[in-house]
Design an enzyme around this catalytic site. Structure first.
Site, mmCIF file in Angstrom:
data_model
loop_
_atom_site.group_PDB
_atom_site.id
_atom_site.type_symbol
_atom_site.label_atom_id
_atom_site.label_comp_id
_atom_site.label_asym_id
_atom_site.label_seq_id
_atom_site.Cartn_x
_atom_site.Cartn_y
_atom_site.Cartn_z
ATOM 1 N N LYS A 11 0.873 -1.185 0.000
ATOM 2 C CA LYS A 11 0.000 0.000 0.000
ATOM 3 C C LYS A 11 0.906 1.230 0.000
ATOM 4 O O LYS A 11 1.664 1.447 0.950
ATOM 5 C CB LYS A 11 -0.891 -0.035 1.245
ATOM 6 C CG LYS A 11 -1.814 1.165 1.401
ATOM 7 C CD LYS A 11 -2.767 0.920 2.582
ATOM 8 C CE LYS A 11 -3.567 2.130 2.978
ATOM 9 N NZ LYS A 11 -4.276 1.916 4.250
ATOM 10 N N ASP A 64 -10.651 7.116 3.104
ATOM 11 C CA ASP A 64 -10.454 6.749 4.514
ATOM 12 C C ASP A 64 -11.790 6.603 5.219
ATOM 13 O O ASP A 64 -11.836 6.205 6.374
ATOM 14 C CB ASP A 64 -9.627 7.826 5.228
ATOM 15 C CG ASP A 64 -8.141 7.577 5.067
ATOM 16 O OD1 ASP A 64 -7.771 6.522 4.520
ATOM 17 O OD2 ASP A 64 -7.351 8.430 5.487
ATOM 18 N N ASP A 73 1.218 4.982 0.224
ATOM 19 C CA ASP A 73 0.410 6.101 0.728
ATOM 20 C C ASP A 73 1.071 7.438 0.388
ATOM 21 O O ASP A 73 2.260 7.501 0.033
ATOM 22 C CB ASP A 73 0.265 5.924 2.248
ATOM 23 C CG ASP A 73 -1.021 6.522 2.798
ATOM 24 O OD1 ASP A 73 -1.641 7.343 2.090
ATOM 25 O OD2 ASP A 73 -1.389 6.186 3.935
ATOM 26 N N CYS A 86 -2.681 4.996 -2.546
ATOM 27 C CA CYS A 86 -3.490 5.607 -1.489
ATOM 28 C C CYS A 86 -2.953 7.008 -1.285
ATOM 29 O O CYS A 86 -1.752 7.245 -1.409
ATOM 30 C CB CYS A 86 -3.327 4.763 -0.216
ATOM 31 S SG CYS A 86 -4.080 5.493 1.249
HETATM 32 C C1 DGJ Z 1 -3.821 7.278 5.422
HETATM 33 C C2 DGJ Z 1 -4.450 6.076 4.797
HETATM 34 O O1 DGJ Z 1 -5.467 6.444 3.951
HETATM 35 C C3 DGJ Z 1 -4.933 5.141 5.896
HETATM 36 O O2 DGJ Z 1 -5.601 4.052 5.361
HETATM 37 C C4 DGJ Z 1 -3.741 4.707 6.687
HETATM 38 O O3 DGJ Z 1 -2.891 3.951 5.896
HETATM 39 C C5 DGJ Z 1 -3.024 5.917 7.246
HETATM 40 N N1 DGJ Z 1 -2.697 6.862 6.215
HETATM 41 C C6 DGJ Z 1 -1.756 5.510 7.935
HETATM 42 O O4 DGJ Z 1 -1.030 6.588 8.351
#
Ligand code: DGJ
Length: 787
Positions: A475, A547, A477, A525
């Site tokens: 993932k 989220d 981010d 993400c």
């Molecule tokens: C933002 C993401 O969208 C969440 O799902 C999670 O991974 C957090 N960051 C973690 O800091």
């Protein structure tokens, strides 16, 4: 297929159901004759031409030779500023002598059998994608613009982009370089954009196109949740199943703009590309500037068809072919379960529980590295936190693998905290200006990906991480927007390049890593859906949608998202109640039913599940796995919209129409409910179908003190026995299993059991409740099945 009628100087691009027709105008400008439903090649193209036979008052005539022709009302494919077109230009230049006037005229064309590939930028790909290349040239500035049009016939998609070549001896400042411009007649079109913010991404927003300019854009360094880089124009007769609409989607992940301009002549100009705000690019002699590619589609069968065109393109021509139609694993993510507070023991406990539920992939989210115990430190330090994970990632992955589950990990490579080893060693790697104290977002700063050494470093450090253990999912981010936009690696006159160079640096990094680790399933993400675009999908086949995991908020987010993106890229997790984002309680079955129309995951503390929740979740996962292909890759239809009605209806159907799944999602329980009948036009009228409701359960909480009316035994809701049973007892909802002819389902509709009317409850009642939902599996009857 593309045909060039050389004598008439007409180019006709045809997909299975659409035509895009371009003509070199007598003035030598490149004009548009038509974009819409497919027309024959063999037509009289003159009938498509605008009439320029009379002078239009108060206009600038392009040339004295024809006073009736003004660029200001012509349909142009590459409009610029300076010769009488006062609408928005597609490109704008500041020339060496200070002039901003350019006038691009047709020079040549060729039809390429295959689509050309440019520098490392995401794009739609495919075999034998015929491409029309048209060269325009501005004599005065010696600038050349090459327009590319590619035809994805089966998907009814045309892609466009341009390349600007500086053929002069002098540098030129490119101040605006969009990927497309299209002029059409207004047929009372409305603009639909997909707007929002954190935890409310891609909300449908429709507005009438009045005279003037509508601009949606991002200046945030990412495509952003404020406005998705995708929009739709539709006429007033358009709905989900019929009517005319156009869709435009940019394959780009940074600052973008989309412009819709209506002039006094009821003509509409549509444009899309890199945001011209804060963009300037000094183009040196012999150098080129390549714009990102933009996707265009047209449907005369409503929004569903438009979406399906885009879905097909994404599934076949945007995402990594290695992941095409490959079932995505049901995952568990520890974020909402533990946040930063975990250790190996806790994770393994969760993993064991996850395995028992039927989960296939265990994802370790934020907090496993550096000294990261909250969001104030350690971004940049991509080495394991031994306090939490004394045996490291390798051993953790091994142990998870031993449970017969895949292991995945979270990273946020583009970011850095002040409080990190990386910052101590490389404070100069941050995007910031020496005279401004950098502003923080979620306590973090952004790394300067315009610097090759930063990209190389991230490449190395992530290569080490990904090869250190059996990591099968990642993932990726990105949790802040970019401010303090300044790079000490760029000269003062090149600072306007930084936004785009950042995106190119990111693409470079992603390209290297995805090539090196072709087996890792990447999920993009950005605080949820802050960078949900085709550019990211080119490298990462799925995206964490939002989220917000509250199922009711998700009705709106997912319904909006499906307009431009298929459910096979939509990460969707079941979380706990009340939801963290809106403190709302929604039924567990609805949380699943909605997530099932996407890539299912569970993101809650599964070590604390009640026996009721455990049993229900197990059944949910079994059902999902039994229909994983259909859920993830079936053709998706939106029917009732939660934006307009009290229910949302979603259907996925197999290509051969032998199987489908219908989801009904209710907003609020209505007193004395209306009767339901759901038309299923996507089914085959010649087939006979069996409709089986998925087994779903209520907990006794649904009824509370009313339970004595719903169960044959007397239970006092205030007594201990009720409390013991509420976490254990599976209260089965009504069953439904019937055979119905396809033509009835198509023309008269599916009639589910009657809703709760306030008059009593029994097996014949479909009690939905607030945020209630149902899933029906529909399949063609087997030969030997009786009616
Ligand atoms: C933002 C993401 O969208 C969440 O799902 C999670 O991974 C957090 N960051 C973690 O800091």
């Amino acid at each position: 297929m593309i045909k060039a009628f050389v004598k008439e100087q007409i180019f006709h691009l045809q997909t299975n159901n659409t035509s895009y027709i371009i003509k070199v105008l007598p003035s030598k400008h490149l004009g548009n004759l038509y974009y819409g439903k497919k027309l024959d090649f063999d037509i009289d193209y003159q009938n498509l031409e605008l009439k320029h036979k009379l002078e239009v008052g108060s206009q600038v005539a392009y040339s004295n030779e024809d006073k009736t022709f003004t660029l200001n009302t012509a349909f142009l494919e590459m409009p610029t500023f300076g010769k009488g077109d006062f609408r928005e230009p597609m490109c704008h230049f500041r020339l060496n002598d200070g002039s901003r006037i350019t006038d691009f005229l047709y020079q040549s064309h060729q039809i390429l059998e295959n689509k050309p590939k440019f520098q490392e930028m995401p794009e739609a790909f495919g075999d034998k994608i015929n491409t029309l290349e048209i060269k325009l040239y501005d004599q005065a500035s010696s600038l050349e613009v090459i327009l590319y049009y590619s035809c994805f016939e089966d998907q009814d998609i045309i892609t466009r982009r341009i390349v600007i070549n500086n053929k002069s001896q002098n540098p030129v400042i490119v101040e605006k370089a969009l990927s497309m411009s299209l002029d059409i007649n207004n047929e009372d079109y409305s603009l639909t954009s997909f707007d929002g913010a954190w935890i409310k991404e891609r909300q449908i927003n429709q507005q009438k196109i009045n005279p003037g300019i509508i601009k949606i854009d991002s200046k945030k360094g990412v495509s952003s949740a404020d406005h998705n880089p995708f929009f739709v124009l539709s006429n007033k007769y358009c709905n989900e199943l019929q009517g005319k609409c156009y869709g435009f989607s940019l394959i780009y992940s940074g600052n973008f703009e989309a412009i819709v301009e209506r002039n006094p002549y009821n003509q509409i100009r549509i444009q899309m590309g890199i945001n011209s705000f804060d963009f300037y690019w000094e183009l040196m002699p012999d150098k080129s500037f390549i714009t990102p590619e933009v996707v265009l589609t047209f449907s005369d069968q409503g929004y569903n068809r438009l979406s399906q065109n885009l879905h097909n393109l994404i599934k076949n021509n945007i995402i990594n072919p290695d992941f095409k139609n490959i079932n995505r694993p049901v995952l568990f993510n520890n974020w909402e379960a533990t946040m930063f507070d975990f250790n190996q023991r806790k994770l393994l406990k969760l993993a064991k529980k996850a395995k028992k539920l039927g989960i296939e992939l265990f994802v370790l989210d934020d907090g496993w590295f550096g000294q990261r115990n909250d969001d104030t430190s350690s971004l940049g330090d991509w080495f394991v936190n031994r306090k939490k994970l004394p045996l490291g990632i390798v051993k953790l992955a091994e142990k998870i693998n031993k449970l017969d589950m895949k292991f995945g990990i979270w990273v946020e490579p583009e970011m850095i905290n002040f409080d990190s080893e990386l910052y101590k060693n490389h404070p100069d790697w941050v995007i910031s200006h020496p005279k401004h104290k950098p502003s923080l977002g979620r306590n973090q700063l952004v790394l300067d990906l315009a610097k090759a050494e930063v990209v190389d470093y991230l490449d190395e450090v992530l290569t080490n991480l990904f090869s250190s253990a059996n990591i099968e999912y990642c993932k990726w981010d990105m949790n802040r927007n970019i401010s303090d936009l300044y790079s000490d690696s760029l000269s003062p006159k090149d600072q306007g390049k930084l936004g785009h160079l950042y995106v190119l640096g990111l693409y470079q990094l992603l390209s290297r890593l995805t090539r090196k680790f072709p087996k890792i399933l990447f999920e993009s993400c950005a605080s949820g859906g802050n960078r949900f675009d085709l550019g990211m999908l080119y490298y990462m086949p799925q995206i964490w949608t939002s989220d917000n995991t509250d199922a009711f908020s998700r009705y709106f987010i997912q319904y909006g998202t499906y307009f431009g993106y298929p459910q096979s890229v939509v990460g969707a997790h079941v979380s706990d109640i009340p939801s963290m984002q809106v403190i709302r309680k929604t039924p567990l079955e609805t949380r699943f039913n909605l997530s099932a129309f996407g890539l299912l995951g569970y993101e809650l503390d599964i070590s604390l599940l009640t026996p009721f929740e455990r049993k229900v979740i197990k059944k949910q996962i079994e059902f999902y796995k039994a229909h994983q292909q259909l859920f993830q890759f079936g053709k998706l239809y939106r029917l009732a919209s939660p934006y307009q009605e009290n229910e949302m209806h979603l259907v996925v159907v197999s290509e051969d129409k032998t199987e489908a799944i219908l989801g009904i999602f209710q907003n609020f329980e209505q007193p004395n409910a209306e009767f339901s009948k759901i038309l299923l036009p996507m089914l085959d009228i010649t087939k006979k179908y069996r409709i089986i409701k998925r087994e779903q359960y209520f907990s006794l909480d649904m009824f509370g003190h009313l339970v004595k009316h719903a169960l044959p035994i007397k239970l006092n809701a205030k007594a201990l026995l009720f409390h013991l049973l509420r976490n254990r007892y599976l209260f089965k909802t009504e069953t439904e299993d019937k055979i119905v002819e396809g033509d009835i389902l198509v023309h008269n509709g599916f009639i589910p059991k009657q809703k709760f009317m306030g008059t009593g409850y029994n097996e014949q009642v479909r009690l939905m409740g607030d945020f209630g939902s149902r899933i029906y599996y529909i399949r063609e009857v087997y030969e030997n099945e009786k009616n």
